[in-house]
Design an enzyme around this catalytic site. Structure first.
Site, PDB file in Angstrom:
ATOM      1  N   PHE A   9       0.807  -1.219   0.000  1.00 37.93           N
ATOM      2  CA  PHE A   9       0.000   0.000   0.000  1.00 37.93           C
ATOM      3  C   PHE A   9       0.841   1.270   0.000  1.00 37.93           C
ATOM      4  O   PHE A   9       0.367   2.325  -0.408  1.00 37.93           O
ATOM      5  CB  PHE A   9      -0.946   0.027   1.218  1.00 37.93           C
ATOM      6  CG  PHE A   9      -0.255   0.199   2.549  1.00 37.93           C
ATOM      7  CD1 PHE A   9       0.197   1.433   2.983  1.00 37.93           C
ATOM      8  CD2 PHE A   9      -0.053  -0.889   3.390  1.00 37.93           C
ATOM      9  CE1 PHE A   9       0.831   1.594   4.204  1.00 37.93           C
ATOM     10  CE2 PHE A   9       0.577  -0.751   4.616  1.00 37.93           C
ATOM     11  CZ  PHE A   9       1.026   0.497   5.020  1.00 37.93           C
ATOM     12  N   LYS A  42      -1.189  -7.440  -9.040  1.00 35.94           N
ATOM     13  CA  LYS A  42      -2.122  -7.508  -7.913  1.00 35.94           C
ATOM     14  C   LYS A  42      -1.713  -6.425  -6.914  1.00 35.94           C
ATOM     15  O   LYS A  42      -0.841  -6.612  -6.086  1.00 35.94           O
ATOM     16  CB  LYS A  42      -2.076  -8.897  -7.261  1.00 35.94           C
ATOM     17  CG  LYS A  42      -3.381  -9.327  -6.558  1.00 35.94           C
ATOM     18  CD  LYS A  42      -3.842  -8.428  -5.426  1.00 35.94           C
ATOM     19  CE  LYS A  42      -2.998  -8.567  -4.192  1.00 35.94           C
ATOM     20  NZ  LYS A  42      -3.528  -7.689  -3.060  1.00 35.94           N
ATOM     21  N   GLU A  79      -5.210  -3.707  -1.934  1.00 35.76           N
ATOM     22  CA  GLU A  79      -6.627  -3.366  -1.961  1.00 35.76           C
ATOM     23  C   GLU A  79      -6.931  -2.089  -1.178  1.00 35.76           C
ATOM     24  O   GLU A  79      -8.038  -1.560  -1.254  1.00 35.76           O
ATOM     25  CB  GLU A  79      -7.469  -4.532  -1.428  1.00 35.76           C
ATOM     26  CG  GLU A  79      -7.166  -4.961  -0.013  1.00 35.76           C
ATOM     27  CD  GLU A  79      -6.043  -5.976   0.084  1.00 35.76           C
ATOM     28  OE1 GLU A  79      -6.003  -6.691   1.104  1.00 35.76           O
ATOM     29  OE2 GLU A  79      -5.202  -6.044  -0.835  1.00 35.76           O
ATOM     30  N   SER A 138       5.594  -7.172   3.836  1.00 35.89           N
ATOM     31  CA  SER A 138       6.170  -7.554   5.117  1.00 35.89           C
ATOM     32  C   SER A 138       6.956  -8.851   4.991  1.00 35.89           C
ATOM     33  O   SER A 138       6.728  -9.651   4.077  1.00 35.89           O
ATOM     34  CB  SER A 138       5.060  -7.724   6.160  1.00 35.89           C
ATOM     35  OG  SER A 138       4.256  -8.851   5.841  1.00 35.89           O
ATOM     36  N   CYS A 161       9.769   1.493   3.443  1.00 38.36           N
ATOM     37  CA  CYS A 161      10.669   0.410   3.830  1.00 38.36           C
ATOM     38  C   CYS A 161      12.093   0.894   3.983  1.00 38.36           C
ATOM     39  O   CYS A 161      12.940   0.191   4.547  1.00 38.36           O
ATOM     40  CB  CYS A 161      10.602  -0.743   2.826  1.00 38.36           C
ATOM     41  SG  CYS A 161      11.269  -0.330   1.192  1.00 38.36           S
ATOM     42  N   GLU A 220       9.627  -3.927  13.002  1.00 43.72           N
ATOM     43  CA  GLU A 220       9.302  -2.841  12.079  1.00 43.72           C
ATOM     44  C   GLU A 220       7.967  -2.224  12.471  1.00 43.72           C
ATOM     45  O   GLU A 220       6.932  -2.896  12.491  1.00 43.72           O
ATOM     46  CB  GLU A 220       9.225  -3.369  10.640  1.00 43.72           C
ATOM     47  CG  GLU A 220       8.964  -2.289   9.616  1.00 43.72           C
ATOM     48  CD  GLU A 220       8.953  -2.804   8.190  1.00 43.72           C
ATOM     49  OE1 GLU A 220       9.444  -2.102   7.300  1.00 43.72           O
ATOM     50  OE2 GLU A 220       8.436  -3.916   7.976  1.00 43.72           O
TER      51      GLU A 220
END
Length: 505
Positions: free
Chosen positions: A154, A178, A181, A231, A286, A390
Protein backbone atom coordinates in the site's frame (compact mmCIF):
# COMPACT_ATOMS: atom_id res chain seq x y z
CA UNK A 1 -8.27 9.20 -18.69
CA UNK A 2 -11.52 7.38 -18.05
CA UNK A 3 -13.26 7.45 -14.69
CA UNK A 4 -14.58 4.31 -13.11
CA UNK A 5 -18.35 4.49 -12.70
CA UNK A 6 -20.19 4.18 -9.41
CA UNK A 7 -16.94 4.21 -7.41
CA UNK A 8 -16.74 0.43 -7.63
CA UNK A 9 -13.28 -0.72 -8.62
CA UNK A 10 -12.91 -4.05 -10.37
CA UNK A 11 -10.23 -5.59 -12.57
CA UNK A 12 -8.48 -4.63 -15.80
CA UNK A 13 -8.27 -7.66 -18.06
CA UNK A 14 -7.53 -7.92 -21.76
CA UNK A 15 -7.50 -4.17 -22.27
CA UNK A 16 -10.71 -3.22 -20.50
CA UNK A 17 -12.27 -2.72 -17.09
CA UNK A 18 -14.07 -5.86 -15.94
CA UNK A 19 -16.47 -5.87 -13.01
CA UNK A 20 -15.90 -8.61 -10.47
CA UNK A 21 -18.73 -10.99 -9.63
CA UNK A 22 -17.17 -12.27 -6.42
CA UNK A 23 -19.72 -10.65 -4.13
CA UNK A 24 -16.82 -9.71 -1.84
CA UNK A 25 -15.60 -6.15 -1.51
CA UNK A 26 -14.09 -3.69 0.91
CA UNK A 27 -14.04 0.05 1.29
CA UNK A 28 -11.28 2.33 0.06
CA UNK A 29 -10.86 5.17 2.55
CA UNK A 30 -9.49 8.67 2.48
CA UNK A 31 -6.98 8.44 5.35
CA UNK A 32 -7.19 12.18 6.08
CA UNK A 33 -10.93 12.09 6.71
CA UNK A 34 -11.70 8.48 7.51
CA UNK A 35 -14.45 8.53 4.86
CA UNK A 36 -15.07 5.67 2.44
CA UNK A 37 -14.66 6.99 -1.10
CA UNK A 38 -14.95 3.80 -3.16
CA UNK A 39 -15.48 0.07 -3.00
CA UNK A 40 -13.00 -2.41 -4.41
CA UNK A 41 -14.20 -5.85 -5.41
CA UNK A 42 -11.99 -8.77 -4.43
CA UNK A 43 -11.45 -11.06 -7.39
CA UNK A 44 -12.28 -14.73 -7.34
CA UNK A 45 -9.77 -17.44 -8.20
CA UNK A 46 -11.48 -17.89 -11.58
CA UNK A 47 -11.28 -14.17 -12.35
CA UNK A 48 -7.58 -14.27 -11.53
CA UNK A 49 -7.19 -17.21 -13.88
CA UNK A 50 -8.99 -15.18 -16.57
CA UNK A 51 -6.31 -12.49 -16.22
CA UNK A 52 -3.55 -15.11 -16.46
CA UNK A 53 -5.20 -16.61 -19.55
CA UNK A 54 -5.38 -13.18 -21.21
CA UNK A 55 -1.71 -12.61 -20.41
CA UNK A 56 -0.71 -16.05 -21.70
CA UNK A 57 -2.48 -15.46 -25.02
CA UNK A 58 -1.06 -11.95 -25.42
CA UNK A 59 2.47 -13.18 -24.68
CA UNK A 60 2.57 -15.19 -27.90
CA UNK A 61 2.52 -12.10 -30.08
CA UNK A 62 4.05 -9.52 -27.69
CA UNK A 63 7.18 -11.61 -27.21
CA UNK A 64 7.73 -11.47 -30.99
CA UNK A 65 7.57 -7.65 -31.10
CA UNK A 66 11.07 -6.29 -31.57
CA UNK A 67 12.78 -4.74 -28.54
CA UNK A 68 12.92 -1.44 -30.43
CA UNK A 69 9.15 -1.35 -30.85
CA UNK A 70 8.57 -2.47 -27.28
CA UNK A 71 10.75 0.43 -26.15
CA UNK A 72 8.65 2.82 -28.23
CA UNK A 73 5.59 1.81 -26.21
CA UNK A 74 7.58 2.55 -23.06
CA UNK A 75 8.55 5.98 -24.40
CA UNK A 76 4.87 6.80 -25.03
CA UNK A 77 3.94 5.46 -21.59
CA UNK A 78 6.60 7.65 -19.97
CA UNK A 79 5.23 10.72 -21.76
CA UNK A 80 1.69 9.93 -20.59
CA UNK A 81 2.86 9.47 -17.00
CA UNK A 82 4.47 12.89 -17.11
CA UNK A 83 1.36 14.41 -18.70
CA UNK A 84 -0.89 12.98 -15.97
CA UNK A 85 1.58 13.37 -13.09
CA UNK A 86 -0.57 15.76 -11.02
CA UNK A 87 -3.73 13.71 -11.52
CA UNK A 88 -1.97 10.51 -10.45
CA UNK A 89 -0.33 12.21 -7.47
CA UNK A 90 -3.71 13.47 -6.30
CA UNK A 91 -5.11 9.92 -6.44
CA UNK A 92 -2.16 8.67 -4.40
CA UNK A 93 -2.75 11.35 -1.79
CA UNK A 94 -6.47 10.64 -1.55
CA UNK A 95 -6.03 6.89 -1.06
CA UNK A 96 -2.68 6.59 0.71
CA UNK A 97 -2.59 9.89 2.60
CA UNK A 98 0.95 11.06 1.82
CA UNK A 99 1.30 14.75 1.05
CA UNK A 100 1.01 15.84 -2.56
CA UNK A 101 4.68 16.70 -3.11
CA UNK A 102 5.69 13.29 -1.71
CA UNK A 103 3.24 11.60 -4.08
CA UNK A 104 4.83 13.48 -6.97
CA UNK A 105 8.23 12.32 -5.77
CA UNK A 106 6.99 8.73 -5.76
CA UNK A 107 5.90 9.10 -9.36
CA UNK A 108 9.24 10.59 -10.35
CA UNK A 109 11.11 7.58 -8.97
CA UNK A 110 8.71 5.25 -10.79
CA UNK A 111 9.03 7.14 -14.08
CA UNK A 112 12.80 6.75 -13.81
CA UNK A 113 12.36 2.97 -14.05
CA UNK A 114 10.19 3.40 -17.16
CA UNK A 115 12.96 5.59 -18.55
CA UNK A 116 15.46 2.80 -17.86
CA UNK A 117 13.16 0.30 -19.58
CA UNK A 118 13.11 2.52 -22.67
CA UNK A 119 16.72 1.43 -23.23
CA UNK A 120 15.81 -2.23 -23.53
CA UNK A 121 17.34 -2.77 -27.01
CA UNK A 122 20.75 -2.05 -25.51
CA UNK A 123 20.06 -4.04 -22.33
CA UNK A 124 19.13 -7.19 -24.26
CA UNK A 125 22.16 -7.28 -26.55
CA UNK A 126 23.68 -10.32 -24.86
CA UNK A 127 27.22 -11.54 -25.52
CA UNK A 128 29.12 -12.88 -28.53
CA UNK A 129 32.45 -14.62 -28.96
CA UNK A 130 33.93 -15.56 -32.31
CA UNK A 131 36.21 -18.56 -32.70
CA UNK A 132 35.80 -20.14 -29.29
CA UNK A 133 37.10 -23.06 -31.31
CA UNK A 134 38.28 -23.18 -34.90
CA UNK A 135 35.27 -22.11 -36.95
CA UNK A 136 33.02 -22.18 -33.87
CA UNK A 137 31.16 -19.15 -32.50
CA UNK A 138 29.29 -18.79 -29.21
CA UNK A 139 26.63 -16.21 -28.35
CA UNK A 140 23.85 -15.64 -25.82
CA UNK A 141 20.21 -14.67 -26.13
CA UNK A 142 18.19 -13.03 -23.35
CA UNK A 143 14.64 -14.24 -23.89
CA UNK A 144 11.39 -13.45 -22.04
CA UNK A 145 9.90 -15.84 -19.52
CA UNK A 146 6.18 -15.66 -20.32
CA UNK A 147 3.48 -14.54 -17.86
CA UNK A 148 4.90 -12.65 -14.87
CA UNK A 149 3.04 -11.40 -11.80
CA UNK A 150 3.54 -8.55 -9.34
CA UNK A 151 2.15 -8.15 -5.83
CA UNK A 152 2.65 -4.66 -4.42
CA UNK A 153 2.13 -2.96 -1.02
CA UNK A 154 0.00 0.00 0.00
CA UNK A 155 2.79 2.46 0.76
CA UNK A 156 3.84 3.08 -2.87
CA UNK A 157 0.81 2.37 -5.10
CA UNK A 158 2.59 3.79 -8.17
CA UNK A 159 6.32 3.44 -7.59
CA UNK A 160 6.53 -0.22 -6.58
CA UNK A 161 4.39 -1.49 -9.49
CA UNK A 162 6.57 0.68 -11.73
CA UNK A 163 9.62 -1.09 -10.29
CA UNK A 164 8.20 -4.30 -11.72
CA UNK A 165 6.15 -4.28 -14.89
CA UNK A 166 7.93 -1.75 -17.16
CA UNK A 167 11.07 -3.89 -17.27
CA UNK A 168 9.07 -7.10 -17.52
CA UNK A 169 7.05 -5.74 -20.46
CA UNK A 170 10.07 -4.26 -22.20
CA UNK A 171 11.78 -7.66 -21.99
CA UNK A 172 8.83 -9.20 -23.86
CA UNK A 173 6.81 -10.70 -21.01
CA UNK A 174 3.14 -10.22 -20.23
CA UNK A 175 2.04 -9.27 -16.73
CA UNK A 176 -0.66 -9.61 -14.07
CA UNK A 177 -0.52 -6.95 -11.33
CA UNK A 178 -2.12 -7.51 -7.91
CA UNK A 179 -1.97 -4.15 -6.08
CA UNK A 180 -2.89 -3.43 -2.49
CA UNK A 181 -6.63 -3.37 -1.96
CA UNK A 182 -6.14 -0.32 0.33
CA UNK A 183 -5.23 2.03 -2.55
CA UNK A 184 -6.05 0.29 -5.85
CA UNK A 185 -7.02 3.15 -8.16
CA UNK A 186 -3.59 4.21 -9.43
CA UNK A 187 -2.60 0.76 -10.80
CA UNK A 188 -5.88 0.72 -12.75
CA UNK A 189 -5.03 4.15 -14.16
CA UNK A 190 -1.56 2.91 -15.10
CA UNK A 191 -3.23 0.10 -17.06
CA UNK A 192 -5.34 2.65 -18.94
CA UNK A 193 -2.26 4.69 -19.80
CA UNK A 194 -0.43 1.60 -21.07
CA UNK A 195 -3.34 0.86 -23.38
CA UNK A 196 -3.28 4.48 -24.55
CA UNK A 197 0.46 4.14 -25.18
CA UNK A 198 -0.23 1.29 -27.61
CA UNK A 199 0.33 -1.79 -25.47
CA UNK A 200 -1.75 -4.64 -26.96
CA UNK A 201 -4.74 -5.92 -24.99
CA UNK A 202 -3.91 -8.61 -22.48
CA UNK A 203 -0.21 -7.83 -22.15
CA UNK A 204 -0.83 -5.98 -18.87
CA UNK A 205 -3.68 -6.88 -16.52
CA UNK A 206 -4.71 -5.77 -13.02
CA UNK A 207 -6.49 -8.02 -10.54
CA UNK A 208 -7.73 -6.51 -7.29
CA UNK A 209 -7.98 -9.11 -4.59
CA UNK A 210 -6.68 -10.68 -1.41
CA UNK A 211 -5.06 -14.01 -0.54
CA UNK A 212 -7.42 -15.91 -2.86
CA UNK A 213 -6.03 -14.06 -5.87
CA UNK A 214 -2.46 -14.19 -4.59
CA UNK A 215 -2.52 -17.95 -4.15
CA UNK A 216 -3.62 -18.42 -7.75
CA UNK A 217 -0.72 -16.30 -8.96
CA UNK A 218 1.68 -18.33 -6.83
CA UNK A 219 0.46 -21.74 -7.98
CA UNK A 220 -0.83 -21.42 -11.55
CA UNK A 221 1.62 -23.16 -13.89
CA UNK A 222 1.27 -20.45 -16.53
CA UNK A 223 2.89 -17.85 -14.26
CA UNK A 224 6.66 -18.03 -14.63
CA UNK A 225 7.87 -15.36 -12.19
CA UNK A 226 6.53 -13.40 -9.23
CA UNK A 227 7.73 -10.07 -7.83
CA UNK A 228 6.64 -9.04 -4.33
CA UNK A 229 7.15 -6.18 -1.89
CA UNK A 230 5.63 -6.26 1.60
CA UNK A 231 6.17 -7.55 5.12
CA UNK A 232 8.71 -10.27 5.87
CA UNK A 233 6.23 -13.00 6.89
CA UNK A 234 4.30 -12.56 3.64
CA UNK A 235 7.50 -12.25 1.60
CA UNK A 236 8.68 -15.55 3.04
CA UNK A 237 5.32 -17.16 2.22
CA UNK A 238 5.36 -15.82 -1.34
CA UNK A 239 8.92 -17.02 -1.88
CA UNK A 240 8.32 -20.48 -0.43
CA UNK A 241 5.01 -21.05 -2.22
CA UNK A 242 6.06 -19.64 -5.57
CA UNK A 243 9.38 -21.49 -5.54
CA UNK A 244 7.68 -24.75 -4.61
CA UNK A 245 5.58 -24.34 -7.77
CA UNK A 246 8.59 -23.84 -10.03
CA UNK A 247 8.57 -20.06 -10.32
CA UNK A 248 11.43 -17.65 -9.97
CA UNK A 249 10.61 -15.23 -7.14
CA UNK A 250 11.96 -11.92 -5.90
CA UNK A 251 10.30 -11.08 -2.57
CA UNK A 252 11.29 -7.95 -0.66
CA UNK A 253 10.32 -7.94 3.01
CA UNK A 254 10.59 -5.81 6.12
CA UNK A 255 13.21 -3.43 7.42
CA UNK A 256 14.64 -1.77 10.51
CA UNK A 257 16.99 0.83 9.14
CA UNK A 258 19.68 2.31 11.39
CA UNK A 259 21.61 5.55 11.09
CA UNK A 260 25.00 5.50 12.85
CA UNK A 261 25.83 9.02 14.05
CA UNK A 262 29.53 9.53 14.71
CA UNK A 263 30.93 12.19 17.08
CA UNK A 264 32.38 14.14 14.13
CA UNK A 265 29.07 14.28 12.24
CA UNK A 266 27.47 17.62 11.38
CA UNK A 267 24.50 17.50 13.77
CA UNK A 268 22.49 20.06 11.85
CA UNK A 269 22.82 17.87 8.77
CA UNK A 270 21.97 14.78 10.83
CA UNK A 271 18.89 16.42 12.33
CA UNK A 272 17.60 17.56 8.96
CA UNK A 273 18.23 14.12 7.47
CA UNK A 274 16.52 12.29 10.33
CA UNK A 275 13.43 14.50 10.24
CA UNK A 276 12.77 13.61 6.62
CA UNK A 277 13.92 10.00 6.85
CA UNK A 278 11.97 9.15 10.02
CA UNK A 279 8.81 11.21 9.56
CA UNK A 280 8.46 11.65 5.80
CA UNK A 281 5.43 9.78 4.46
CA UNK A 282 4.51 9.21 8.14
CA UNK A 283 7.29 6.61 8.32
CA UNK A 284 5.48 4.29 5.90
CA UNK A 285 8.60 3.57 3.85
CA UNK A 286 10.67 0.41 3.83
CA UNK A 287 13.73 2.67 3.67
CA UNK A 288 12.68 4.96 6.52
CA UNK A 289 15.27 5.48 9.26
CA UNK A 290 13.66 4.26 12.48
CA UNK A 291 16.78 3.90 14.69
CA UNK A 292 19.48 6.51 15.33
CA UNK A 293 22.59 4.93 16.85
CA UNK A 294 24.44 7.75 18.60
CA UNK A 295 28.09 7.16 19.45
CA UNK A 296 28.45 8.66 22.92
CA UNK A 297 26.07 10.42 25.29
CA UNK A 298 27.23 13.85 24.21
CA UNK A 299 26.15 13.19 20.63
CA UNK A 300 22.82 11.71 21.77
CA UNK A 301 21.99 14.61 24.09
CA UNK A 302 22.78 17.22 21.47
CA UNK A 303 20.89 15.39 18.73
CA UNK A 304 17.78 14.87 20.86
CA UNK A 305 17.71 18.57 21.77
CA UNK A 306 17.80 19.52 18.09
CA UNK A 307 15.21 16.90 17.14
CA UNK A 308 12.85 18.16 19.85
CA UNK A 309 13.06 21.65 18.42
CA UNK A 310 12.38 20.47 14.88
CA UNK A 311 9.53 18.16 15.92
CA UNK A 312 7.82 21.08 17.66
CA UNK A 313 7.57 22.87 14.31
CA UNK A 314 6.65 19.83 12.19
CA UNK A 315 3.25 20.29 10.55
CA UNK A 316 0.88 17.32 10.27
CA UNK A 317 -2.28 17.39 8.20
CA UNK A 318 -4.10 16.30 5.05
CA UNK A 319 -2.00 15.83 1.95
CA UNK A 320 -3.94 18.38 -0.11
CA UNK A 321 -6.13 21.42 0.43
CA UNK A 322 -3.93 23.09 3.06
CA UNK A 323 -1.39 25.85 2.53
CA UNK A 324 1.42 25.65 3.30
CA UNK A 325 1.62 21.92 2.65
CA UNK A 326 2.08 19.83 5.80
CA UNK A 327 5.30 17.90 6.27
CA UNK A 328 3.49 14.66 7.09
CA UNK A 329 0.06 13.18 6.42
CA UNK A 330 -1.99 10.42 8.03
CA UNK A 331 -1.34 6.70 8.13
CA UNK A 332 -3.07 4.41 5.65
CA UNK A 333 -5.85 3.03 7.89
CA UNK A 334 -7.34 3.12 11.36
CA UNK A 335 -6.11 -0.41 11.94
CA UNK A 336 -2.54 0.51 11.08
CA UNK A 337 -2.66 3.71 13.13
CA UNK A 338 -3.82 1.66 16.14
CA UNK A 339 -0.92 -0.76 15.57
CA UNK A 340 1.58 2.10 15.59
CA UNK A 341 0.00 3.51 18.75
CA UNK A 342 0.33 0.11 20.40
CA UNK A 343 4.08 0.18 19.70
CA UNK A 344 4.35 3.60 21.34
CA UNK A 345 2.55 2.24 24.39
CA UNK A 346 4.87 -0.78 24.40
CA UNK A 347 7.94 1.46 24.28
CA UNK A 348 6.74 3.36 27.33
CA UNK A 349 5.94 0.12 29.16
CA UNK A 350 9.36 -1.32 28.32
CA UNK A 351 11.14 1.64 29.87
CA UNK A 352 12.22 3.81 26.96
CA UNK A 353 12.13 7.57 27.52
CA UNK A 354 9.31 9.16 25.51
CA UNK A 355 10.68 12.51 24.36
CA UNK A 356 7.96 13.41 21.83
CA UNK A 357 4.53 11.76 22.13
CA UNK A 358 2.48 11.24 18.95
CA UNK A 359 -0.50 9.72 20.72
CA UNK A 360 -3.85 11.50 20.98
CA UNK A 361 -2.89 13.60 17.99
CA UNK A 362 -5.81 15.46 16.42
CA UNK A 363 -5.81 17.55 13.26
CA UNK A 364 -8.37 20.35 13.25
CA UNK A 365 -11.34 19.62 10.97
CA UNK A 366 -9.96 16.12 10.39
CA UNK A 367 -10.75 14.49 13.69
CA UNK A 368 -11.64 11.19 12.01
CA UNK A 369 -8.39 11.01 10.06
CA UNK A 370 -5.77 8.36 10.81
CA UNK A 371 -3.17 10.69 12.26
CA UNK A 372 -0.31 9.80 14.58
CA UNK A 373 2.06 12.56 15.56
CA UNK A 374 5.86 12.41 15.28
CA UNK A 375 7.19 10.29 18.11
CA UNK A 376 10.72 10.21 19.54
CA UNK A 377 12.15 7.73 22.06
CA UNK A 378 15.46 7.98 23.87
CA UNK A 379 17.44 5.33 25.76
CA UNK A 380 16.02 2.49 23.69
CA UNK A 381 17.69 -0.88 24.20
CA UNK A 382 17.98 -3.75 21.69
CA UNK A 383 15.67 -6.00 23.71
CA UNK A 384 12.68 -3.65 23.29
CA UNK A 385 9.99 -4.35 20.69
CA UNK A 386 10.27 -0.81 19.31
CA UNK A 387 13.87 -1.65 18.40
CA UNK A 388 13.44 -5.23 17.21
CA UNK A 389 10.29 -4.89 15.10
CA UNK A 390 9.30 -2.84 12.08
CA UNK A 391 6.77 -0.24 13.22
CA UNK A 392 6.11 1.38 9.82
CA UNK A 393 5.05 4.64 11.37
CA UNK A 394 6.43 8.03 12.53
CA UNK A 395 8.43 6.61 15.44
CA UNK A 396 12.18 7.23 15.83
CA UNK A 397 14.23 5.39 18.47
CA UNK A 398 17.56 6.72 19.75
CA UNK A 399 19.99 4.05 20.92
CA UNK A 400 23.18 5.11 22.71
CA UNK A 401 26.33 3.13 21.91
CA UNK A 402 29.86 3.69 23.26
CA UNK A 403 31.73 3.27 19.98
CA UNK A 404 31.65 2.72 16.23
CA UNK A 405 32.38 -0.98 16.79
CA UNK A 406 29.36 -1.53 19.06
CA UNK A 407 27.11 0.44 16.70
CA UNK A 408 28.19 -1.58 13.68
CA UNK A 409 27.72 -4.81 15.62
CA UNK A 410 24.12 -3.90 16.53
CA UNK A 411 23.25 -3.24 12.89
CA UNK A 412 24.83 -6.52 11.80
CA UNK A 413 23.06 -8.49 14.52
CA UNK A 414 19.59 -7.32 13.48
CA UNK A 415 17.47 -9.76 11.48
CA UNK A 416 16.75 -7.14 8.80
CA UNK A 417 19.30 -5.71 6.40
CA UNK A 418 17.45 -3.45 4.02
CA UNK A 419 18.99 0.02 4.32
CA UNK A 420 21.39 1.87 6.61
CA UNK A 421 23.43 5.06 6.79
CA UNK A 422 26.44 6.52 8.54
CA UNK A 423 26.87 10.24 9.17
CA UNK A 424 30.48 11.20 9.67
CA UNK A 425 33.26 13.48 8.48
CA UNK A 426 35.75 10.63 8.55
CA UNK A 427 36.57 8.85 5.31
CA UNK A 428 38.17 6.06 7.31
CA UNK A 429 35.00 5.42 9.33
CA UNK A 430 32.81 5.61 6.23
CA UNK A 431 35.02 3.19 4.33
CA UNK A 432 35.08 0.70 7.19
CA UNK A 433 31.32 0.98 7.61
CA UNK A 434 30.49 0.41 3.94
CA UNK A 435 32.85 -2.55 3.81
CA UNK A 436 31.69 -4.29 7.00
CA UNK A 437 27.98 -3.51 7.39
CA UNK A 438 25.70 -6.43 6.49
CA UNK A 439 23.01 -4.41 4.75
CA UNK A 440 22.06 -4.24 1.08
CA UNK A 441 21.78 -0.46 0.60
CA UNK A 442 24.16 1.89 2.39
CA UNK A 443 24.26 5.67 2.62
CA UNK A 444 27.25 7.81 3.56
CA UNK A 445 25.83 11.13 4.78
CA UNK A 446 22.74 10.14 2.75
CA UNK A 447 19.79 9.08 4.93
CA UNK A 448 17.68 7.14 2.42
CA UNK A 449 20.06 5.49 -0.08
CA UNK A 450 17.49 4.29 -2.60
CA UNK A 451 19.42 3.37 -5.78
CA UNK A 452 18.63 5.06 -9.07
CA UNK A 453 16.70 3.01 -11.62
CA UNK A 454 19.85 1.92 -13.47
CA UNK A 455 21.12 0.26 -10.28
CA UNK A 456 19.22 -2.46 -8.42
CA UNK A 457 17.16 -2.16 -5.22
CA UNK A 458 17.27 -4.84 -2.53
CA UNK A 459 18.39 -5.68 0.97
CA UNK A 460 20.10 -8.54 2.77
CA UNK A 461 19.13 -11.09 5.41
CA UNK A 462 15.39 -11.31 6.14
CA UNK A 463 14.67 -8.20 4.11
CA UNK A 464 14.79 -10.16 0.85
CA UNK A 465 14.07 -13.65 -0.42
CA UNK A 466 15.48 -14.67 -3.79
CA UNK A 467 18.83 -14.01 -5.44
CA UNK A 468 17.89 -11.09 -7.73
CA UNK A 469 16.84 -7.58 -6.72
CA UNK A 470 14.48 -5.12 -8.41
CA UNK A 471 15.03 -2.84 -11.41
CA UNK A 472 18.45 -2.06 -12.82
CA UNK A 473 20.59 -4.93 -14.15
CA UNK A 474 19.03 -7.44 -11.74
CA UNK A 475 15.56 -6.53 -13.02
CA UNK A 476 16.55 -7.36 -16.59
CA UNK A 477 18.16 -10.61 -15.46
CA UNK A 478 15.10 -11.54 -13.42
CA UNK A 479 12.64 -11.06 -16.29
CA UNK A 480 14.73 -12.89 -18.90
CA UNK A 481 16.46 -16.23 -19.16
CA UNK A 482 19.74 -16.78 -20.86
CA UNK A 483 20.17 -19.12 -23.78
CA UNK A 484 23.69 -19.79 -25.04
CA UNK A 485 24.28 -21.03 -28.60
CA UNK A 486 27.49 -22.66 -29.80
CA UNK A 487 27.53 -22.93 -33.60
CA UNK A 488 29.73 -24.40 -36.32
CA UNK A 489 28.75 -24.15 -39.96
CA UNK A 490 29.64 -27.12 -42.22
CA UNK A 491 32.88 -26.75 -44.10
CA UNK A 492 32.69 -29.98 -46.05
CA UNK A 493 34.87 -31.95 -43.66
CA UNK A 494 33.24 -34.83 -41.82
CA UNK A 495 34.05 -34.86 -38.14
CA UNK A 496 33.42 -38.53 -37.51
CA UNK A 497 32.07 -40.01 -34.30
CA UNK A 498 33.27 -38.35 -31.11
CA UNK A 499 32.66 -40.04 -27.78
CA UNK A 500 34.89 -38.04 -25.41
CA UNK A 501 33.95 -34.77 -23.70
CA UNK A 502 33.82 -32.11 -26.46
CA UNK A 503 36.54 -29.47 -26.24
CA UNK A 504 37.47 -26.56 -28.44
CA UNK A 505 40.74 -26.65 -30.41
Amino acid sequence: MQTLGNHILGNYINGQHIASHSGRSQSVFNPATGEAQAQVSLATADETRDAIAAAATAFQSWSQVTPLNRSRVMFKFKALLEQHRDELALLITKEHGKVFSDAQGELTRGIEVVEFACGIPHLLKGEHSMNVGRGVDSYSLMQPLGVCAGISPFNFPAMVPLWMFPIALACGNSFVMKPSEKDPTVPLKLAELLTEAGLPAGVFNVVNGDKEAVDVLLTDSRVQAVSFVGSTPIAEYVYATGSAHGKRVQALGGAKNHMLVMPDADLEQVTSALMGAAYGSAGERCMAISVALCVGDEVADALIAQLQQEISTLKVGPGTGVSPEPHMGPLISRQHADKVLSYINAGVAEGATLVADGRNFVVSQHQQGYFVGPTLFDKVSPDMSIYREEIFGPVLAVVRVPSFVEGLALINQHEFGNGTAIFTGSGEAAREFTAQVQVGMVGVNVPIPVPMAFHSFGGWKRSVFGPLNMHGPDGVRFYTRMKTITARWPNGQAQGNQFSMPTMK
